[in-house]
Write an enzyme that holds these catalytic residues in place. Structure first.
Site, PDB file in Angstrom:
ATOM      1  N   ASN A 186      -2.447   5.212  15.859  1.00 42.37           N
ATOM      2  CA  ASN A 186      -3.647   4.866  15.146  1.00 42.37           C
ATOM      3  C   ASN A 186      -4.018   3.528  15.739  1.00 42.37           C
ATOM      4  O   ASN A 186      -3.398   2.335  15.246  1.00 42.37           O
ATOM      5  CB  ASN A 186      -3.313   4.870  13.696  1.00 42.37           C
ATOM      6  CG  ASN A 186      -3.039   6.187  13.251  1.00 42.37           C
ATOM      7  OD1 ASN A 186      -3.820   7.107  13.291  1.00 42.37           O
ATOM      8  ND2 ASN A 186      -2.155   6.535  12.510  1.00 42.37           N
ATOM      9  N   CYS A 207       2.543  -1.573  15.402  1.00 43.80           N
ATOM     10  CA  CYS A 207       2.320  -1.390  14.111  1.00 43.80           C
ATOM     11  C   CYS A 207       1.844  -2.483  13.351  1.00 43.80           C
ATOM     12  O   CYS A 207       2.332  -3.513  13.394  1.00 43.80           O
ATOM     13  CB  CYS A 207       3.825  -1.071  13.435  1.00 43.80           C
ATOM     14  SG  CYS A 207       3.947  -0.828  11.681  1.00 43.80           S
ATOM     15  N   CYS A 244       3.552   8.509   0.453  1.00 43.67           N
ATOM     16  CA  CYS A 244       4.212   7.905   1.717  1.00 43.67           C
ATOM     17  C   CYS A 244       4.474   6.497   1.033  1.00 43.67           C
ATOM     18  O   CYS A 244       3.312   5.729   0.864  1.00 43.67           O
ATOM     19  CB  CYS A 244       3.146   7.744   2.654  1.00 43.67           C
ATOM     20  SG  CYS A 244       3.768   6.758   4.371  1.00 43.67           S
ATOM     21  N   SER A 252      12.476   7.189   6.698  1.00 50.53           N
ATOM     22  CA  SER A 252      12.006   7.142   8.189  1.00 50.53           C
ATOM     23  C   SER A 252      12.733   5.521   8.704  1.00 50.53           C
ATOM     24  O   SER A 252      12.427   4.771   7.948  1.00 50.53           O
ATOM     25  CB  SER A 252      10.623   7.076   8.452  1.00 50.53           C
ATOM     26  OG  SER A 252      10.159   6.835   9.746  1.00 50.53           O
ATOM     27  N   GLU A 255       0.864  -1.208  -0.083  1.00 51.94           N
ATOM     28  CA  GLU A 255       0.067   0.046   0.120  1.00 51.94           C
ATOM     29  C   GLU A 255       1.011   1.210  -0.198  1.00 51.94           C
ATOM     30  O   GLU A 255       1.705   1.127   0.573  1.00 51.94           O
ATOM     31  CB  GLU A 255      -0.914   0.051   1.337  1.00 51.94           C
ATOM     32  CG  GLU A 255      -1.827  -1.273   1.249  1.00 51.94           C
ATOM     33  CD  GLU A 255      -2.439  -1.409   2.639  1.00 51.94           C
ATOM     34  OE1 GLU A 255      -2.464  -0.669   3.630  1.00 51.94           O
ATOM     35  OE2 GLU A 255      -2.816  -2.661   2.714  1.00 51.94           O
ATOM     36  N   CYS A 257       7.479  -3.938  15.458  1.00 56.36           N
ATOM     37  CA  CYS A 257       7.169  -3.205  16.376  1.00 56.36           C
ATOM     38  C   CYS A 257       5.769  -3.412  16.735  1.00 56.36           C
ATOM     39  O   CYS A 257       4.893  -3.678  16.063  1.00 56.36           O
ATOM     40  CB  CYS A 257       7.102  -1.600  16.001  1.00 56.36           C
ATOM     41  SG  CYS A 257       8.769  -1.305  15.202  1.00 56.36           S
ATOM     42  N   CYS A 296      -0.442   6.071   9.501  1.00 58.19           N
ATOM     43  CA  CYS A 296       0.720   5.312   9.931  1.00 58.19           C
ATOM     44  C   CYS A 296       0.537   4.154  10.575  1.00 58.19           C
ATOM     45  O   CYS A 296      -0.407   4.005  11.609  1.00 58.19           O
ATOM     46  CB  CYS A 296       1.347   6.338  10.719  1.00 58.19           C
ATOM     47  SG  CYS A 296       2.089   7.674   9.975  1.00 58.19           S
ATOM     48  N   CYS A 338       6.915  -6.447   7.250  1.00 57.80           N
ATOM     49  CA  CYS A 338       8.105  -5.806   7.865  1.00 57.80           C
ATOM     50  C   CYS A 338       8.656  -6.538   8.744  1.00 57.80           C
ATOM     51  O   CYS A 338       7.784  -7.156   9.560  1.00 57.80           O
ATOM     52  CB  CYS A 338       7.817  -4.441   8.374  1.00 57.80           C
ATOM     53  SG  CYS A 338       9.103  -3.570   9.058  1.00 57.80           S
TER      54      CYS A 338
END
Ligand code: SAH
Ligand code: SF4
Length: 342
Positions: free
Chosen positions: A290, A120, A106, A191, A93, A117, A333, A113
């Protein structure tokens, strides 16, 4: 014969490739102009290419990186999410953030990933694979083709960009290059969750890119609970390496701080964040969590967000608050990866 995607190549590389096929190198330049400046990827629309060259190239190259794309605008039109199916069926995405006079994209650097974390959603999804150069470049192209001319790129979509260093920086070179999208380096931000080897390589390569570091918690013990990357990449060491990186150039570092209620929002937590920011001469970008059913944390209240900002101001640390956008389309995010869960 598998087709080559020129969006993974620099112009000199593509020129060498077409020459090998017996085609004049200026054809490579023409194609790059169509793609990067006019957002055209259909060879038949490249009217200054001869018919025979077009026919020949159709058997050798493809400019399509994606099998399918679904475009989802947010209700308030502040963000547009693109759900992309890659040619192997995997999904990523990217999100266009609409500002008044410009658009920020973004982008994703990996499918899923591996960093894990705990706050996330991309981490929850897990790691599928690294993205190819053309798959990163094509996210920008996709936005341009859909009528959202991109002026700023942030590597804050799915994935840890420094774990896909070669492909991410080759894509950045194409985004930045005069023969590519020609975006200023000032408008490109990477980032990272703090992958030491990657930051050291930025220094060795003298890559003066805008960098944002996702802190999670400035306290190592507390950080390890929400960001397992801390175990092998201790924040104390990351901070030292970031300071070295800062000395190389004069861009201000950004510390991203996702607020998790009761986890990293105490006065003590914020003081430690402020101290880190002062040590690195960095600004802080506060992001309220979020939330998602698969994430075991809750955001802080909006009034408390203001309290945190004031605490940092008192330490004389520059602060911005990133407002949630596109939350209802899971475009904010840490919400990327929804398509993998359904
Ligand atoms: N992997 C890189 C870039 C992608 S994540 C990194 O971690 O920096 C982009 C930002 O989103 C990071 O600052 C991350 O801390 C933040 N983030 C992740 N999950 C989030 C969530 N659920 N709510 C708010 N921000 C989140
Ligand atoms: Fe990966 Fe960044 Fe999400 Fe951590 S916050 S799991 S590093 S995408």
């Amino acid at each position: 014969m598998s087709l080559i995607n020129p969006l993974s190549l620099t112009l000199p590389e593509f020129e060498a490739q077409v020459t090998e096929w017996g085609i004049k190198p200026f054809v490579a330049r023409q194609i790059f102009r169509w793609v990067y400046q006019s957002a055209v990827i259909d060879l038949d629309q490249m009217t200054d290419l001869s018919k025979s060259v077009r026919a020949e190239l159709k058997d050798r190259i493809t400019l399509e990186s994606f099998k399918a794309v679904e475009v989802v605008p947010s209700i308030d039109h502040s963000a547009t999410k693109c759900v992309v199916t890659l040619t192997d069926g995997k999904m990523i995405e990217c999100v266009v953030l609409h500002e008044k006079t410009y658009n920020t994209l973004c982008v994703s650097s990996q499918c899923g990933c591996p960093v894990d974390c705990k706050f996330c959603l991309t981490g929850v999804v897990g790691f599928k694979r690294n993205l190819e150069v053309h798959e990163i470049v094509s996210q920008v192209l996709l936005a341009n083709r859909r009528g959202f001319p991109i002026t700023n790129v942030v590597f804050m979509g799915m994935g840890e960009p420094l774990l896909n260093y070669d492909n991410v920086f080759k894509a950045i070179d194409m985004i930045n290059s005069e023969t590519g999208f020609h975006l200023s380096k000032r408008n490109i931000t990477v980032s990272t969750s703090g992958y030491l080897a990657g930051i050291k390589r930025l220094i060795a390569d003298e890559r003066h890119i805008n960098l944002a570091f996702s802190v999670g918690n400035a306290n190592p013990t507390k950080r390890a609970r929400i960001m397992p990357i801390e175990l092998r990449n201790p924040i104390m060491e990351v901070a030292k390496v970031l300071a070295d990186y800062q000395r190389q150039h004069n861009r201000k570092l950004t510390l991203e701080y996702t607020l998790l209620k009761g986890q990293n929002d105490s006065e003590q937590d914020i003081r430690e964040l402020g101290n880190l920011a002062l040590y690195l001469n960095a600004k802080v970008n506060l992001i309220n969590l979020n939330p998602h059913v698969r994430i075991p944390f809750t955001p802080v209240s909006s009034s408390y967000l203001g309290v945190v900002r004031d605490l940092l101001h008192r330490q004389k640390v520059p602060v911005t608050i990133r407002f949630r956008r596109g939350q209802e389309i899971s475009a904010a995010c840490g919400q990327l990866g929804e398509s993998h869960l359904t």
